[in-house]
Design a protein around this motif. Structure first.
Motif, PDB file in Angstrom:
ATOM      1  N   ALA A 169      -2.583   8.951   2.212  1.00 20.45           N
ATOM      2  CA  ALA A 169      -1.634   7.862   2.467  1.00 20.45           C
ATOM      3  C   ALA A 169      -1.322   7.035   1.223  1.00 20.45           C
ATOM      4  O   ALA A 169      -0.402   6.214   1.245  1.00 20.45           O
ATOM      5  N   LEU A 170      -2.105   7.221   0.149  1.00 25.01           N
ATOM      6  CA  LEU A 170      -1.908   6.424  -1.061  1.00 25.01           C
ATOM      7  C   LEU A 170      -1.021   7.156  -2.065  1.00 25.01           C
ATOM      8  O   LEU A 170      -1.144   8.370  -2.249  1.00 25.01           O
ATOM      9  N   HIS A 171      -0.135   6.384  -2.732  1.00 25.51           N
ATOM     10  CA  HIS A 171       0.903   6.981  -3.570  1.00 25.51           C
ATOM     11  C   HIS A 171       0.561   7.022  -5.060  1.00 25.51           C
ATOM     12  O   HIS A 171       1.401   7.409  -5.862  1.00 25.51           O
ATOM     13  N   ASN A 172      -0.665   6.609  -5.439  1.00 22.20           N
ATOM     14  CA  ASN A 172      -1.071   6.580  -6.849  1.00 22.20           C
ATOM     15  C   ASN A 172      -0.129   5.707  -7.687  1.00 22.20           C
ATOM     16  O   ASN A 172       0.294   6.074  -8.782  1.00 22.20           O
ATOM     17  N   VAL A 173       0.193   4.529  -7.146  1.00 18.42           N
ATOM     18  CA  VAL A 173       1.108   3.601  -7.818  1.00 18.42           C
ATOM     19  C   VAL A 173       0.341   2.369  -8.288  1.00 18.42           C
ATOM     20  O   VAL A 173      -0.447   1.794  -7.535  1.00 18.42           O
ATOM     21  N   GLN A 174       0.597   1.973  -9.527  1.00 20.22           N
ATOM     22  CA  GLN A 174      -0.047   0.796 -10.110  1.00 20.22           C
ATOM     23  C   GLN A 174       0.684  -0.469  -9.632  1.00 20.22           C
ATOM     24  O   GLN A 174       1.896  -0.589  -9.754  1.00 20.22           O
ATOM     25  N   TRP A 175      -0.068  -1.415  -9.114  1.00 19.26           N
ATOM     26  CA  TRP A 175       0.486  -2.646  -8.545  1.00 19.26           C
ATOM     27  C   TRP A 175       0.898  -3.643  -9.622  1.00 19.26           C
ATOM     28  O   TRP A 175       0.296  -3.700 -10.704  1.00 19.26           O
ATOM     29  N   ASN A 176       1.917  -4.465  -9.314  1.00 15.34           N
ATOM     30  CA  ASN A 176       2.164  -5.712 -10.041  1.00 15.34           C
ATOM     31  C   ASN A 176       2.640  -6.736  -9.018  1.00 15.34           C
ATOM     32  O   ASN A 176       2.847  -6.415  -7.855  1.00 15.34           O
TER      33      ASN A 176
END
Length: 218
Positions: A169-176
């Motif tokens: 379910a996780l997209h391997n995207v870095q948060w800001n």
């Protein structure tokens, strides 16, 4: 300010708990309350991917929740005695369609400087990683606010939580600070799979694999 001094004195009795204050100008509650007090209680047992079981993770959440409730009871007493308007918003979402809560503890924690949002869409603290239970109190008083965290401190190359998710379910995207939840996680898929547990156990699966896989706090 006396009430802030009283609150900080209260938290001195819980040295393991991380806490901070933030203004809530960004929130729908901004017209009613000036600030939010946000705090993070470490799980009863800080599990790793090697020591994880769903039952142990659920127990760790419940142990932390008991501490949350004890702190909230003391905070209510302090605020009632000071005759200050406040509200304790619910932690869980009350909308099973949009899966949103009335007030985001995660976003408040980021704004108060407690941590950042990881690739697992959970607040990551330096001390405990994501192994914390969040709570918040909306208070109609100004405080000394924490320094807002704007970007993730997760290494770009780290994807342990992403790989640990059994439902992908996780997209391997870095948060800001400008990220939206769906950038990071397919939260409806996560909720759907966890909800299958209700039929056999009467509750959603606690599924903390994306948290216990995190190297922060261990």
């Amino acid at each position: 300010m006396m009430v802030e001094k009283s609150i900080r004195s209260l938290f001195s009795e819980y040295p393991e708990v991380i806490y901070g204050f933030t203004d809530i100008a960004y929130s729908a509650y901004a017209g009613t309350y000036k600030s939010a007090l946000v705090f993070a209680v470490p799980h009863g047992e800080l599990l790793t991917i090697e020591t994880y079981s769903e039952e142990k993770f659920e127990k760790g959440l419940k142990d932390a929740q008991k501490v949350v409730e004890a702190i909230l009871a003391q905070l209510k007493k302090v605020l009632d005695e000071a005759e200050i308007k406040y509200d304790i918003p619910p932690m869980a979402q009350n909308n099973e369609t949009e899966l949103t809560a009335p007030f985001s503890f995660k976003f408040a924690a980021v704004n108060a400087g407690l941590g950042w949002i990881g690739k697992n869409d959970v607040v990551i603290t330096k001390k405990y990683g994501p192994r914390v239970r969040l709570s918040a109190v909306l208070i109609d008083e100004p405080f000394v606010y924490g320094k807002k965290i704007l970007n993730s401190n997760c290494p770009e190359s780290c994807k342990r939580c992403v790989d640990a998710c059994p439902h992908k379910a996780l997209h391997n995207v870095q948060w800001n600070i400008n990220s939206v939840r769906n950038d990071i996680i397919d939260y409806k898929l996560c909720n759907e799979r966890r909800s299958l547990y209700i039929k056999t156990h009467g509750r959603k699966n606690a599924c903390g694999l994306c948290m216990v896989a995190c190297p922060f706090g261990m």
